[in-house]
Design an enzyme around this catalytic site. Structure first.
Site, PDB file in Angstrom:
ATOM      1  N   SER A 145      35.302 -20.281 -36.931  1.00 40.56           N
ATOM      2  CA  SER A 145      35.813 -20.934 -37.642  1.00 40.56           C
ATOM      3  C   SER A 145      37.258 -21.337 -38.132  1.00 40.56           C
ATOM      4  O   SER A 145      37.774 -19.651 -38.029  1.00 40.56           O
ATOM      5  CB  SER A 145      35.003 -21.551 -38.931  1.00 40.56           C
ATOM      6  N   TYR A 158      31.340 -19.065 -46.293  1.00 37.30           N
ATOM      7  CA  TYR A 158      30.775 -19.048 -45.090  1.00 37.30           C
ATOM      8  C   TYR A 158      31.961 -18.130 -44.031  1.00 37.30           C
ATOM      9  O   TYR A 158      31.484 -17.785 -43.362  1.00 37.30           O
ATOM     10  CB  TYR A 158      31.114 -20.456 -44.600  1.00 37.30           C
TER      11      TYR A 158
END
Length: 250
Positions: A145, A158
């Site tokens: 990400s 996350y």
């Protein structure tokens, strides 16, 4: 024996995983895709791949539950033999995942464990279990990400797991080098149209404003990068992080 190359794409029933599976098929690669609950959607992706002239199988997998990985790979072995006429596959794409937005002060241990199990522990041990079936000279692509480079409030758990995956990928590249297996990371930014991102006009406008190319990403922007990493042209990339954010917060 099959001479076609085969990719295993986790979370391939929708969004990024679906686009990756289709881009790989367009490149002449057969596909095993996994789904957690969306069996009908996964079957539709299989049909799309078959319409492209490739072979495909969809298998159920809960990538957050490592106790299911042995029976899952037993299913993979059966599918490799029955559908593809081989006992190995060539490319592992660890894509399956979910998102979480919660401030550090409010994050629960249960939420943290969910992120850990899906995005790091699951990736680590699914990859470990896949190694005996992964052909020498193959590739591993882990999906990370943009939040490992730039910070957004609420993404701590996350992003931390994705950061761990990036470190893990470099170790994979080192340890699997003697088998000719390359391992790389693709790190998308905010991708809309895949079902994982909260999608509102306001969020789209904000993301477009902080992105150099001036728009948000769609799944179609990412799948081709994964397909490139599985191509002969991408063979010398190894241990690298390819950020695919359109130039977010440069």
């Amino acid at each position: 024996m099959s001479t076609s190359k085969i990719a295993l794409v986790t979370g391939g029933s929708r969004g990024l995983g679906k686009d990756m599976a289709l881009k790989l098929a367009q490149q002449g690669i057969d596909v095993i895709l996994t789904y957690r609950s969306q069996q009908a959607e996964a079957a539709a992706v299989v049909a799309e791949i078959e319409a492209l002239g490739r072979r495909a199988v969809a298998l159920p997998l809960n990538s957050a539950d490592s106790s299911t990985f042995d029976p899952f790979f037993a299913q993979v072995t059966t599918a490799l033999s029955a559908t593809f006429g081989t006992d190995r596959f060539d490319f592992l794409i660890n894509n399956a995942g979910t998102s979480l937005t919660a401030p550090i002060a409010e994050n629960t241990e249960a939420q943290f464990d969910e992120m850990l199990n899906i995005h790091f522990k699951g990736v680590y041990f699914l990859t470990q279990k896949a190694l005996p079936l992964l052909r020498d000279g193959g590739r591993i692509i882990n999906i990370s990400s943009g939040t490992t480079r730039v910070t957004f409030a609420g993404s701590s758990a996350y992003a931390s797991m994705k950061g761990a995956v990036e470190v893990f990928t470099r170790y994979l590249a080192l340890e699997l080098g003697p088998r000719g297996i390359a391992a790389n990371v693709v790190a998308p930014g905010a991708v809309f149209g895949g079902g994982a991102m909260t999608d509102t006009p306001e969020i789209r406008a904000y993301v477009a404003q902080i992105t150099a190319l001036g728009r948000v990403a769609e799944p179609d922007d990412i799948g081709g990068i994964v397909a490139f990493l599985c191509s002969d042209a991408g063979r010398w990339l190894n241990g690298q992080r390819l950020e695919a954010t359109g130039g977010m917060m440069l």
